[in-house]
Design an enzyme around this catalytic site. Structure first.
Site, PDB file in Angstrom:
ATOM      1  N   MET A  22       0.816  -1.232  -0.029  1.00 52.12           N
ATOM      2  CA  MET A  22       0.060   0.047  -0.008  1.00 52.12           C
ATOM      3  C   MET A  22       0.938   1.228   0.112  1.00 52.12           C
ATOM      4  O   MET A  22       1.508   1.570   0.946  1.00 52.12           O
ATOM      5  CB  MET A  22      -1.051   0.039   1.317  1.00 52.12           C
ATOM      6  CG  MET A  22      -1.594   1.368   1.412  1.00 52.12           C
ATOM      7  SD  MET A  22      -2.827   1.263   2.856  1.00 52.12           S
ATOM      8  CE  MET A  22      -1.843   0.707   4.243  1.00 52.12           C
ATOM      9  N   PRO A  23       0.950   1.980  -1.042  1.00 50.98           N
ATOM     10  CA  PRO A  23       1.666   3.027  -1.097  1.00 50.98           C
ATOM     11  C   PRO A  23       1.018   4.452  -0.342  1.00 50.98           C
ATOM     12  O   PRO A  23      -0.113   4.481  -0.278  1.00 50.98           O
ATOM     13  CB  PRO A  23       1.726   3.649  -2.663  1.00 50.98           C
ATOM     14  CG  PRO A  23       1.411   2.436  -3.480  1.00 50.98           C
ATOM     15  CD  PRO A  23       0.421   1.558  -2.484  1.00 50.98           C
ATOM     16  N   LEU A  24       2.027   4.930   0.677  1.00 53.94           N
ATOM     17  CA  LEU A  24       1.661   6.022   1.005  1.00 53.94           C
ATOM     18  C   LEU A  24       2.487   7.321   1.092  1.00 53.94           C
ATOM     19  O   LEU A  24       3.627   7.229   1.145  1.00 53.94           O
ATOM     20  CB  LEU A  24       1.707   5.557   2.802  1.00 53.94           C
ATOM     21  CG  LEU A  24       1.488   6.828   3.732  1.00 53.94           C
ATOM     22  CD1 LEU A  24      -0.082   7.371   3.647  1.00 53.94           C
ATOM     23  CD2 LEU A  24       1.824   6.327   5.383  1.00 53.94           C
TER      24      LEU A  24
ATOM     25  N   SER B 240      -5.429   1.262  -3.067  1.00 51.74           N
ATOM     26  CA  SER B 240      -4.548   0.976  -2.220  1.00 51.74           C
ATOM     27  C   SER B 240      -3.636   2.190  -2.005  1.00 51.74           C
ATOM     28  O   SER B 240      -2.819   2.354  -0.989  1.00 51.74           O
ATOM     29  CB  SER B 240      -3.592  -0.061  -2.613  1.00 51.74           C
ATOM     30  OG  SER B 240      -2.658   0.425  -3.480  1.00 51.74           O
TER      31      SER B 240
ATOM     32  N   ARG C 142      -2.522   5.797  -0.754  1.00 48.26           N
ATOM     33  CA  ARG C 142      -2.778   6.910   0.169  1.00 48.26           C
ATOM     34  C   ARG C 142      -2.012   8.089   0.019  1.00 48.26           C
ATOM     35  O   ARG C 142      -0.907   8.084   0.027  1.00 48.26           O
ATOM     36  CB  ARG C 142      -2.736   6.266   1.809  1.00 48.26           C
ATOM     37  CG  ARG C 142      -3.303   4.905   2.164  1.00 48.26           C
ATOM     38  CD  ARG C 142      -4.851   4.853   2.208  1.00 48.26           C
ATOM     39  NE  ARG C 142      -5.492   3.693   2.570  1.00 48.26           N
ATOM     40  CZ  ARG C 142      -5.988   2.816   1.928  1.00 48.26           C
ATOM     41  NH1 ARG C 142      -5.793   2.983   0.724  1.00 48.26           N
ATOM     42  NH2 ARG C 142      -6.360   1.525   2.379  1.00 48.26           N
TER      43      ARG C 142
END
Length: 67
Positions: A1-3, A38, A40
């Site tokens: 999940m890239p943030l 996915s 954020r």
């Protein structure tokens, strides 16, 4: 999940911030082939008196440019 976390000086409109988040979201989806759901993106608006650059706060720089 890239943030992705973005710190930016306060003062932009809600529309500008929404556009920024959307553009960054789309860039991450394209760059790393991430599923859109996915990704954020968090935006932290920083008051001008909490951001120092070149020995002066952004608030001080703004005040001196308004003189």
């Amino acid at each position: 999940m890239p943030l992705v976390q973005i710190s930016i000086a306060e003062g932009r409109s809600p529309e500008q911030l929404r556009s920024l988040m959307a553009e960054v979201h789309d860039a991450i989806v394209r760059a790393v082939d991430a599923p859109p759901a996915s990704v954020r993106v968090l935006v932290n608006e920083v008051p001008g008196d909490h951001w120092l650059s070149g020995g002066a706060t952004l608030a001080e720089k703004a005040a001196s440019s308004n003189r």
